[in-house]
Write an enzyme that holds these catalytic residues in place. Structure first.
Site, PDB file in Angstrom:
ATOM      1  N   HIS A  94      11.360  31.019  28.386  1.00 40.43           N
ATOM      2  CA  HIS A  94      12.641  31.102  28.759  1.00 40.43           C
ATOM      3  C   HIS A  94      13.097  32.656  28.408  1.00 40.43           C
ATOM      4  O   HIS A  94      12.509  33.120  27.403  1.00 40.43           O
ATOM      5  CB  HIS A  94      13.783  30.219  28.004  1.00 40.43           C
ATOM      6  CG  HIS A  94      15.397  30.521  28.492  1.00 40.43           C
ATOM      7  ND1 HIS A  94      15.611  30.089  29.610  1.00 40.43           N
ATOM      8  CD2 HIS A  94      16.235  31.158  27.952  1.00 40.43           C
ATOM      9  CE1 HIS A  94      16.819  30.561  29.981  1.00 40.43           C
ATOM     10  NE2 HIS A  94      17.281  31.181  28.784  1.00 40.43           N
ATOM     11  N   SER A  95      13.659  33.090  29.477  1.00 43.88           N
ATOM     12  CA  SER A  95      14.080  34.643  29.365  1.00 43.88           C
ATOM     13  C   SER A  95      13.116  35.528  28.930  1.00 43.88           C
ATOM     14  O   SER A  95      11.788  35.279  29.727  1.00 43.88           O
ATOM     15  CB  SER A  95      15.090  34.694  28.652  1.00 43.88           C
ATOM     16  OG  SER A  95      15.875  36.049  28.624  1.00 43.88           O
ATOM     17  N   MET A  96      12.874  36.003  27.951  1.00 43.55           N
ATOM     18  CA  MET A  96      11.645  36.936  27.413  1.00 43.55           C
ATOM     19  C   MET A  96      10.589  36.013  27.402  1.00 43.55           C
ATOM     20  O   MET A  96       9.490  36.550  27.890  1.00 43.55           O
ATOM     21  CB  MET A  96      11.867  37.548  26.158  1.00 43.55           C
ATOM     22  CG  MET A  96      10.756  38.464  25.634  1.00 43.55           C
ATOM     23  SD  MET A  96      10.863  38.911  24.081  1.00 43.55           S
ATOM     24  CE  MET A  96      10.536  37.647  23.083  1.00 43.55           C
TER      25      MET A  96
END
Length: 258
Positions: A94-96
């Site tokens: 998720h995200s990074m």
């Protein structure tokens, strides 16, 4: 697995599933920790053996230096995964963690000849999409905290605790530097399908930016949109976990996914 592997600094196996035919390596967001992925592990076990990644510089690794480049993080994750490659591996981030999952996947296919079964890229625009904006990691502490509050991914009690902030801000700043300074190699394509998961009101990712993940794979790219912002998955965890479980079950059977 040996006791040494079970207690590896990078890998947290909250719910061992020794009979599972597939492993899911799950990587948290910037400033996040392996414990954020505990519900995913619990829900997918015993069908899927979930390995949650713990980055340096947080929780029980808080005394270690933060790694502030995606390349260094990906190298560390790949090395830690080496003993766990006795069965097919899928990746979730998720995200990074989505960008990191992509780079770990490239290392898997380059060094082992076995790409991941699938990459689940959540809450992050395609690696090729770079925005012209002021980096969060260059802001003062108040600026970093405002960004965390804007994305609604952190407990407000933590953001307002003067004793906890000095323990979490270095990791948050280092993670933001890693993902904000990352630039993908346009010639490196992942030989695996990608499922992109995004919120329809995510300020970090437009639908167009999400669809561009298709430029980073030789396989299919499926985009799933959920109501919500950057942390849409906090409200739709059950749906996301069901999707992951279903696609991994299809992958084990050798059938189409998506």
């Amino acid at each position: 697995m040996t006791a040494t592997l079970e207690n590896d600094l990078w890998v947290r196996r909250f719910h061992p599933a020794p009979s599972s035919a597939i492993r899911l390596v799950a990587m948290p967001h910037a400033g996040g920790s392996a414990s954020y992925l505990f519900p995913v592990s619990r829900a997918l076990s015993p069908a899927v053996d979930v390995l949650a990644i713990q980055y340096p510089g947080r929780q029980d690794r808080r005394h270690e230096p933060v790694l502030d480049s995606i390349a260094d993080l990906a190298d560390g994750v790949f090395e830690a995964l080496t003993p766990w490659l006795d069965r097919p591996v899928a990746l979730f981030g998720h995200s990074m963690g989505a960008v990191l999952g992509y780079e770990v996947g490239l290392r898997l296919q380059r060094h082992t000849g076995r790409p991941p079964v699938r990459l689940f890229a959540s809450g992050r625009r395609a690696p090729s999409r770079v925005r012209d904006e002021r980096y969060v990691h260059t802001r003062d502490d108040a600026g970093v905290l405002r960004e965390l509050a804007r994305l609604s991914g952190s407990d407000p009690r933590v953001l307002g605790d003067p004793e906890l902030l000095p323990m979490i801000l270095p990791a948050v700043r280092g993670d933001y530097k890693a993902v904000e300074t990352y630039r993908a190699d346009p010639d490196q394509l992942l030989d695996a399908p990608i499922t992109v998961l995004t919120g329809d009101a995510d300020p970090m990712t437009t639908l167009d930016e999400a669809r561009d993940w298709a430029r980073h794979t030789t396989g299919e790219c499926d985009v799933r949109v959920y109501p919500g912002g950057h942390f849409y998955l906090n409200d739709h965890a059950a749906d996301v976990i069901r999707l992951i479980g279903a696609e991994l079950a299809q992958a084990q059977q050798g059938g189409p996914t998506g």
